[in-house]
Design a protein around this motif. Sequence first.
Motif, PDB file in Angstrom:
ATOM      1  N   UNK A   1      -3.023   1.803   4.939  1.00 21.15           N
ATOM      2  CA  UNK A   1      -4.427   1.228   5.180  1.00 21.15           C
ATOM      3  C   UNK A   1      -4.979   0.162   4.209  1.00 21.15           C
ATOM      4  N   UNK A   2      -4.854   0.521   2.935  1.00 24.10           N
ATOM      5  CA  UNK A   2      -5.288  -0.619   1.724  1.00 24.10           C
ATOM      6  C   UNK A   2      -4.411  -1.872   1.950  1.00 24.10           C
ATOM      7  N   UNK A   3      -3.038  -1.478   2.145  1.00 21.81           N
ATOM      8  CA  UNK A   3      -2.346  -2.851   2.347  1.00 21.81           C
ATOM      9  C   UNK A   3      -2.590  -3.784   3.375  1.00 21.81           C
ATOM     10  N   UNK A   4      -2.826  -3.210   4.526  1.00 18.66           N
ATOM     11  CA  UNK A   4      -3.392  -3.964   5.643  1.00 18.66           C
ATOM     12  C   UNK A   4      -4.833  -4.625   5.455  1.00 18.66           C
ATOM     13  N   UNK A   5      -5.813  -3.931   4.680  1.00 14.35           N
ATOM     14  CA  UNK A   5      -6.860  -4.333   4.187  1.00 14.35           C
ATOM     15  C   UNK A   5      -6.849  -5.564   3.212  1.00 14.35           C
ATOM     16  N   UNK A   6      -5.772  -5.390   2.416  1.00 17.74           N
ATOM     17  CA  UNK A   6      -5.582  -6.585   1.464  1.00 17.74           C
ATOM     18  C   UNK A   6      -4.823  -7.550   1.968  1.00 17.74           C
ATOM     19  N   UNK A   7      -4.150  -7.558   3.190  1.00 12.74           N
ATOM     20  CA  UNK A   7      -3.282  -8.585   3.763  1.00 12.74           C
ATOM     21  C   UNK A   7      -1.935  -8.575   2.974  1.00 12.74           C
ATOM     22  N   UNK A   8      -1.360  -7.409   2.539  1.00  9.38           N
ATOM     23  CA  UNK A   8      -0.023  -7.097   2.095  1.00  9.38           C
ATOM     24  C   UNK A   8       0.884  -6.851   3.234  1.00  9.38           C
ATOM     25  N   UNK A   9       1.960  -7.419   3.029  1.00  9.34           N
ATOM     26  CA  UNK A   9       3.170  -6.932   3.927  1.00  9.34           C
ATOM     27  C   UNK A   9       4.346  -6.341   3.183  1.00  9.34           C
ATOM     28  N   UNK A  10       3.873  -5.226   2.352  1.00  9.36           N
ATOM     29  CA  UNK A  10       4.914  -5.146   1.338  1.00  9.36           C
ATOM     30  C   UNK A  10       6.097  -4.220   1.854  1.00  9.36           C
ATOM     31  N   UNK A  11       6.133  -3.758   3.003  1.00 11.79           N
ATOM     32  CA  UNK A  11       7.370  -3.299   3.651  1.00 11.79           C
ATOM     33  C   UNK A  11       8.671  -4.184   3.890  1.00 11.79           C
ATOM     34  N   UNK A  12       8.416  -5.467   4.108  1.00 14.15           N
ATOM     35  CA  UNK A  12       9.369  -6.510   4.367  1.00 14.15           C
ATOM     36  C   UNK A  12       9.447  -7.656   3.601  1.00 14.15           C
ATOM     37  N   UNK A  13       8.068  -7.984   2.609  1.00 12.02           N
ATOM     38  CA  UNK A  13       8.238  -9.194   1.903  1.00 12.02           C
ATOM     39  C   UNK A  13       8.147  -8.668   0.418  1.00 12.02           C
ATOM     40  N   UNK A  14       9.225  -9.001  -0.418  1.00  8.02           N
ATOM     41  CA  UNK A  14       9.468  -8.537  -1.678  1.00  8.02           C
ATOM     42  C   UNK A  14       8.326  -9.071  -2.550  1.00  8.02           C
ATOM     43  N   UNK A  15       7.736 -10.369  -2.487  1.00  5.95           N
ATOM     44  CA  UNK A  15       6.540 -10.764  -3.074  1.00  5.95           C
ATOM     45  C   UNK A  15       5.417  -9.907  -2.920  1.00  5.95           C
ATOM     46  N   UNK A  16       5.193  -9.844  -1.515  1.00  2.00           N
ATOM     47  CA  UNK A  16       3.785  -8.719  -1.174  1.00  2.00           C
ATOM     48  C   UNK A  16       4.114  -7.420  -1.742  1.00  2.00           C
ATOM     49  N   UNK A  17       5.235  -7.029  -2.075  1.00  2.00           N
ATOM     50  CA  UNK A  17       5.731  -5.601  -2.477  1.00  2.00           C
ATOM     51  C   UNK A  17       5.331  -5.648  -4.055  1.00  2.00           C
ATOM     52  N   UNK A  18       5.770  -6.803  -4.700  1.00  2.00           N
ATOM     53  CA  UNK A  18       5.337  -6.740  -6.132  1.00  2.00           C
ATOM     54  C   UNK A  18       3.800  -7.163  -6.363  1.00  2.00           C
ATOM     55  N   UNK A  19       3.309  -7.878  -5.386  1.00  2.00           N
ATOM     56  CA  UNK A  19       1.813  -8.021  -5.543  1.00  2.00           C
ATOM     57  C   UNK A  19       1.084  -6.960  -5.341  1.00  2.00           C
ATOM     58  N   UNK A  20       1.145  -6.197  -4.356  1.00  2.00           N
ATOM     59  CA  UNK A  20       0.543  -4.960  -4.080  1.00  2.00           C
ATOM     60  C   UNK A  20       1.078  -3.923  -5.101  1.00  2.00           C
ATOM     61  N   UNK A  21       2.382  -3.662  -5.200  1.00  2.00           N
ATOM     62  CA  UNK A  21       2.499  -2.857  -6.686  1.00  2.00           C
ATOM     63  C   UNK A  21       1.767  -3.244  -7.884  1.00  2.00           C
ATOM     64  N   UNK A  22       1.316  -4.397  -7.967  1.00  2.00           N
ATOM     65  CA  UNK A  22       0.685  -4.739  -9.329  1.00  2.00           C
ATOM     66  C   UNK A  22      -0.896  -4.330  -9.067  1.00  2.00           C
ATOM     67  N   UNK A  23      -1.484  -4.518  -7.790  1.00  2.00           N
ATOM     68  CA  UNK A  23      -2.639  -4.273  -7.465  1.00  2.00           C
ATOM     69  C   UNK A  23      -2.759  -2.754  -7.557  1.00  2.00           C
ATOM     70  N   UNK A  24      -1.987  -1.979  -6.981  1.00  2.00           N
ATOM     71  CA  UNK A  24      -1.947  -0.294  -7.226  1.00  2.00           C
ATOM     72  C   UNK A  24      -1.856  -0.116  -8.956  1.00  2.00           C
ATOM     73  N   UNK A  25      -1.099  -0.836  -9.694  1.00  2.00           N
ATOM     74  CA  UNK A  25      -0.946  -0.504 -11.096  1.00  2.00           C
ATOM     75  C   UNK A  25      -2.187  -0.568 -11.708  1.00  2.00           C
TER      76      UNK A  25
END
Length: 146
Positions: free
Chosen positions: A102-126
């Motif tokens: 839910x938060x990923x969609x809200x922030x516009x991250x496609x973390x499941x298939x895009x490695x840059x989005x996965x890093x960016x969203x992982x950093x947001x979580x961190x």
Amino acid sequence: MIKLNIRKLVKVAIVGGLAVGLFLPIAIQSYVNLKSSSYQAIGLRELSEQEQQKLYLFNQVSGEYRLLSRVINCESRWQTNAYNSKSKDYGLFQINSRSWDKKAKELGYNYKTDWQDNINFGLWIYRNYGIRQWNWSKFCWNGKNL
């Protein structure tokens, strides 16, 4: 003629804080120019996907790179398509879809298939929730087993 150790130069480039992987050939060329007025470059190649990921992560966090690269190494071994079907964790940071979709969609991250989005969203979580989100693998990334 100067022989280039590309792995050593990649480490030098990362430590030097290059902004993006595209600058690496410039750094190598500059390095060689400093060592010799006439040179023949040997072994220049494009960065591998994993090297690009590490450089991208470093560019995003610099001071926290060591810890976060250990987390990624423990969670996914830098495999962009890492997926845990039991826990529903995805990508480099093994982000849990049940907790974070839910938060990923809200922030516009496609973390499941895009490695840059996965890093960016992982950093947001961190940055917002801290390292405790990866506590289950602490035995691996806390330094004792590296």
